[in-house]
Design a protein around this motif. Structure first.
Motif: not given
Length: 183
Positions: A44-55
């Protein structure tokens, strides 16, 4: 008095021996890949970022999952897969482990300590990995990783740097993938 001392030493030695032989539950022996490099986990992957497109990050993880035959779900950071004590869904218990990854990439320009002028962009990530027993949901192992690199702004977009950092991260949980992807 001497007998009490000897009995005390014997009792303390017995306790220490018992403690030393107690199996560790750190998960150090969790074999994520088995025969023929088949994965023994559902990821399971959870990506969070305010500056990078997690896609971008998710596509890099998808490439790894496809190449290594890993079943990977992209989820929100508060998904129950990250909860200790929660067994994996019945359909995922054919493998012994559940692997969760929280990946937080960041693209930023650090402040110049000397004032004035611009500093080169930095790409960084912080990631935490947890390995759970699929049957019980018992947390077996927790690991944390982070890295940062300067981006050559003449090189164009940040995507190659993000992809490189995902590969750098993946070598921690799957060293064989780094060898496969280098060729």
């Amino acid at each position: 008095m001497r007998n009490l001392t000897l009995m005390g030493v014997f009792f303390a030695t017995s306790l220490l021996t018992g403690c030393a032989s107690t199996p560790a539950t750190s998960g150090a022996g969790a074999q994520l890949f088995g025969a023929n490099d088949m994965p023994h986990f559902h990821a399971y992957l959870a990506c969070t970022s305010n500056t990078v497109d997690c896609s971008i990050v998710e596509r890099a993880f998808d490439r790894w999952a496809g190449a290594r035959h890993v079943k990977l779900d992209t989820v929100m950071p508060d998904d129950q897969a990250f909860s200790a004590g929660t067994p994996s869904p019945a359909a995922e218990r054919s493998v012994p482990y559940r692997l969760t990854v929280r990946f937080v990439p960041d693209l930023s320009a650090p402040s110049n300590p000397l004032g004035g002028g611009s500093m080169p962009l930095m790409i960084s990530y912080a990631a935490s990995v947890q390995v759970f027993d699929a049957e019980t949901g018992h947390l077996l192992k927790t690991m944390s990783f982070k890295d940062k690199a300067v981006i050559d702004q003449n090189g164009g977009v940040a995507n190659p740097y993000i992809n490189a950092q995902v590969k750098t991260f993946l070598k921690h949980i799957d060293p064989t993938y780094e060898k496969l992807s280098a060729s």
